[in-house]
Design a protein around this motif. Structure first.
Motif, mmCIF file in Angstrom:
data_model
loop_
_atom_site.group_PDB
_atom_site.id
_atom_site.type_symbol
_atom_site.label_atom_id
_atom_site.label_comp_id
_atom_site.label_asym_id
_atom_site.label_seq_id
_atom_site.Cartn_x
_atom_site.Cartn_y
_atom_site.Cartn_z
ATOM 1 N N LEU A 92 0.825 -1.213 0.000
ATOM 2 C CA LEU A 92 0.000 0.000 0.000
ATOM 3 C C LEU A 92 0.861 1.266 0.000
ATOM 4 C CD1 LEU A 92 -2.745 -1.182 2.514
ATOM 5 C CD2 LEU A 92 -2.998 -0.834 0.041
ATOM 6 N N GLY A 93 2.177 1.088 -0.067
ATOM 7 C CA GLY A 93 3.074 2.219 -0.165
ATOM 8 C C GLY A 93 3.414 2.865 1.162
ATOM 9 N N GLY A 94 3.170 2.160 2.224
ATOM 10 C CA GLY A 94 3.434 2.713 3.544
ATOM 11 C C GLY A 94 4.660 2.110 4.184
ATOM 12 N N SER A 95 4.895 2.552 5.398
ATOM 13 C CA SER A 95 5.937 1.976 6.235
ATOM 14 C C SER A 95 5.282 1.621 7.552
ATOM 15 C CB SER A 95 7.068 2.975 6.460
ATOM 16 O OG SER A 95 6.630 4.026 7.298
ATOM 17 N N THR A 96 6.016 0.988 8.435
ATOM 18 C CA THR A 96 5.436 0.627 9.723
ATOM 19 C C THR A 96 5.405 1.814 10.673
ATOM 20 O OG1 THR A 96 7.568 -0.251 10.381
ATOM 21 C CG2 THR A 96 5.920 -1.837 9.627
ATOM 22 N N ASP A 97 5.645 3.007 10.173
ATOM 23 C CA ASP A 97 5.532 4.224 10.975
ATOM 24 C C ASP A 97 4.060 4.591 11.130
ATOM 25 O OD1 ASP A 97 6.105 6.795 12.118
ATOM 26 O OD2 ASP A 97 5.673 7.649 10.156
ATOM 27 N N GLU A 98 3.693 5.064 12.292
ATOM 28 C CA GLU A 98 2.343 5.527 12.584
ATOM 29 C C GLU A 98 2.266 7.006 12.325
ATOM 30 O OE1 GLU A 98 0.228 5.567 16.426
ATOM 31 O OE2 GLU A 98 0.951 3.518 16.468
ATOM 32 N N ASP A 99 1.576 7.435 11.329
ATOM 33 C CA ASP A 99 1.376 8.857 11.050
ATOM 34 C C ASP A 99 1.483 9.027 9.594
ATOM 35 O OD1 ASP A 99 2.639 11.985 12.406
ATOM 36 O OD2 ASP A 99 1.178 11.610 10.892
#
Length: 155
Positions: A148-155
């Motif tokens: 989904l183009g994300g990272s495991t970072d929250e925000d």
């Protein structure tokens, strides 16, 4: 069966969040999970920079850059350069950041102590099965996040 398992995961996460709020210092509540864990990484790593923090936390350098900008703005960390290396920027905790680091460590140790007493009642075979399942599930979730183009970072 699958829905029941997913509901149990949701209950687990909700209860962990409630326990975290009940056992943690209120001054931690204004920060995202990723911000507190970035502070923890800076406190734990020797000569932390964006690359080493990202590697340690398994997130992108872009995510760490974004988080460190927030932490700098809140006076939780400060930058420095090492003698003879004027290209790399490193981070260290300020007094305010050190307080959050120490509170996080206390909370983490309480969590380990509390939950290890529960986990210790199970035999090694059962724990290995649970560990294997959780590793596979976390790997699956990581793949979904990256797709989904994300990272495991929250925000």
């Amino acid at each position: 069966m699958h829905t029941a398992l997913m509901n149990l995961f949701a209950q687990y996460m909700e209860k962990q969040e409630v326990l975290s709020k009940l056992t943690g210092d209120e001054r931690l509540h204004g920060y995202h999970y990723s911000e507190i864990h970035t502070i923890a990484a800076i406190g734990d790593l020797e000569s932390p920079n964006v690359t080493s923090i990202a590697s340690h936390m398994h997130v992108t350098r872009g995510a760490i850059s974004k988080i460190t900008k927030k932490l700098l703005a809140h006076n939780l960390i400060e930058t420095y350069q090492q003698e003879g290396n004027k290209q790399k920027i490193f981070f260290r905790l300020t007094q305010k950041g050190r307080f959050l680091y120490d509170e996080h460590q206390k909370r983490h140790n309480l969590w380990l102590e509390r939950d290890n007493s529960f986990i210790s009642q199970f035999d090694d075979k059962t724990l290995e099965q649970v560990k294997s399942f959780m590793q596979s599930f976390n790997d699956y979730l990581e793949t979904q996040i990256h797709e989904l183009g994300g990272s495991t970072d929250e925000d």
